[in-house]
Design a protein around this motif. Sequence first.
Motif, PDB file in Angstrom:
ATOM      1  N   LEU A   1      46.237  22.271 -34.773  1.00  0.00           N
ATOM      2  CA  LEU A   1      46.084  22.599 -36.189  1.00  0.00           C
ATOM      3  C   LEU A   1      46.457  21.431 -37.095  1.00  0.00           C
ATOM      4  O   LEU A   1      45.768  21.151 -38.086  1.00  0.00           O
ATOM      5  CB  LEU A   1      46.935  23.829 -36.529  1.00  0.00           C
ATOM      6  CG  LEU A   1      46.485  25.123 -35.845  1.00  0.00           C
ATOM      7  CD1 LEU A   1      47.518  26.224 -36.038  1.00  0.00           C
ATOM      8  CD2 LEU A   1      45.133  25.570 -36.360  1.00  0.00           C
TER       9      LEU A   1
ATOM     10  N   LEU B   1      38.138  25.428 -35.755  1.00  0.00           N
ATOM     11  CA  LEU B   1      39.328  25.745 -36.534  1.00  0.00           C
ATOM     12  C   LEU B   1      39.122  25.588 -38.041  1.00  0.00           C
ATOM     13  O   LEU B   1      39.915  26.117 -38.821  1.00  0.00           O
ATOM     14  CB  LEU B   1      40.502  24.874 -36.086  1.00  0.00           C
ATOM     15  CG  LEU B   1      40.979  25.086 -34.642  1.00  0.00           C
ATOM     16  CD1 LEU B   1      42.086  24.095 -34.302  1.00  0.00           C
ATOM     17  CD2 LEU B   1      41.465  26.517 -34.430  1.00  0.00           C
TER      18      LEU B   1
ATOM     19  N   HIS C   1      45.795  31.822 -30.695  1.00  0.00           N
ATOM     20  CA  HIS C   1      44.487  31.576 -31.288  1.00  0.00           C
ATOM     21  C   HIS C   1      43.686  32.869 -31.395  1.00  0.00           C
ATOM     22  O   HIS C   1      43.103  33.167 -32.443  1.00  0.00           O
ATOM     23  CB  HIS C   1      43.713  30.545 -30.476  1.00  0.00           C
ATOM     24  CG  HIS C   1      42.364  30.232 -31.044  1.00  0.00           C
ATOM     25  ND1 HIS C   1      42.197  29.549 -32.228  1.00  0.00           N
ATOM     26  CD2 HIS C   1      41.107  30.562 -30.615  1.00  0.00           C
ATOM     27  CE1 HIS C   1      40.916  29.452 -32.511  1.00  0.00           C
ATOM     28  NE2 HIS C   1      40.234  30.055 -31.549  1.00  0.00           N
TER      29      HIS C   1
ATOM     30  N   ARG D   1      47.258  29.297 -38.981  1.00  0.00           N
ATOM     31  CA  ARG D   1      46.247  28.233 -39.117  1.00  0.00           C
ATOM     32  C   ARG D   1      46.321  27.623 -40.518  1.00  0.00           C
ATOM     33  O   ARG D   1      46.248  26.401 -40.680  1.00  0.00           O
ATOM     34  CB  ARG D   1      44.846  28.777 -38.859  1.00  0.00           C
ATOM     35  CG  ARG D   1      44.641  29.437 -37.509  1.00  0.00           C
ATOM     36  CD  ARG D   1      43.165  29.742 -37.287  1.00  0.00           C
ATOM     37  NE  ARG D   1      42.951  30.660 -36.164  1.00  0.00           N
ATOM     38  CZ  ARG D   1      41.765  31.020 -35.723  1.00  0.00           C
ATOM     39  NH1 ARG D   1      40.662  30.576 -36.328  1.00  0.00           N
ATOM     40  NH2 ARG D   1      41.645  31.864 -34.698  1.00  0.00           N
TER      41      ARG D   1
END
Length: 508
Positions: A193, A239, A285, A450
């Motif tokens: 991240l 992401l 995740h 995140r």
Amino acid sequence: MKPHKPTTTCTAYHSLTSYSRQDMSGHYLDWENQPNVYKSYPDLSQILLPREVSLPEAKLSSLIHALPRTATPAAGICLEDLSLILLLTYSITARTHHGLHDFFYRNVASAGALYPTELYVAIRNVKSLDDGLYHFSISDHGLSMLRKGNLSGMLSGSPGESSEGFPSLAFFLTAIFFRSSWKYRDRAYRYHLLDTGHLLENLTLALKSLKYPYHCSFDFDDTHVNRFLGLDSEMEACLAVCTAPGPDLAEKSGNVVIPDLPESFKKRSRVAENEVRYPAVLEIHRSGEKVLTSGNSGTNMPCPQIKNTPGNRTEIAKKGTWPERYNYGEAILKRRSKRNFVKKEMDADHLIALADGLYPGIPEKSRDFARDHSSICTGFICGNVSGMDAGIYLIDPQSGNFGIVKEGLFLDEMAAVCLNQAWLSNAAVHFLFLANLSAIEETWGARGYRYAMAHAGRMGERLYLMATAMELGCCGIGAFYDQEAAECIGLDAETSLLYLVGVGPVKS
């Protein structure tokens, strides 16, 4: 490392992957199984992009302070512009020798120089390029087409939707999990991240330098996007998404069928012969796959608290100009992790400029902007800055001003906390990125992790570039004894240190 327990929340994952001086076990890197840091599609032809492009001459300070554009340039996007955007975002800048192997420096920071992040771009109406989805090869500065044609229906989620007003460029930032977990094991998701944030900051500055409007988002349908990119989501996952110019893809939804890409494409996510799957990485995740759409921007997020804070705080106003030696284009290609700090006093103007760049006060009213800025709190440990008392300071995100909240000498102690990296005590200042993970979890669920970590990465990369522009050294640290860090800073039980970045004068 602690025994594995299910990690489905921000706090559970961060706690499980916390380092403790007493629990650190020996971990030997399997050099025979070192992951490949370059992804390729050998069966596909590659379009090499022009490298002879003119770099922007704008100052980094003016670029950071500039208001985001809202209108698309009348001339549209050409191949040279796309090449420049990718060059400024993700490029190889130098080569050196490490043992028997060459090592290639990049213009983006990465934990352990493992570079888990890959970059893909969906293109529409770019001159001299066919519409389609491409993977960007940093080693060749080239594009490999994965899907051909107008893909606006697949991305919008509506099969018959017109492409009018749809973004000309949609960038997808992914992480190949094993590249970082090879070294950092279950803790690697933190670095996935952070590194995504590093690269996203480079990308947005590149788009801003070319005066393109853009929209960044961490909210999208994970399954939808990973399938579109042809990824094996056990090994690689998207992401972040950045569209330029155009709407937020996250606002589009539907049941459009996305044709599968060849199975051979999924296999390109494998980067080592014997990859190990670390359960905590996949669990946190997957736990973050749900996007909460309550509309809560997090503007009422409680700020991290530092215990025993003095009652009076002296605010120090920022100044209007920075002592820059290099412009943005020069700084982006000169950026390096420099840790050869010297115990030399740093001018206060440098520190004021760094704080100003982290919070430039640009009025952005998007939900994503408010959320990302409220997900973390920023401060610094001051140790050797002219006219500044030694101690811990917090930065006001609204004004960019900062005030001391805890007096004392903390650089040596924090260097010991950061796995006894003594060189860190020579830095003039340690920037701190903090978060109340319980509040983040309550507001946005596991996906909030995140937001916080990636935003800390974005701000860390900005520090790297600002330090480079001012001829200072800079090095980010994601490895530290977590509880000792909280005790050193004086954090309350709800607050965690996410990232530390050392800045200061270095040897010439």
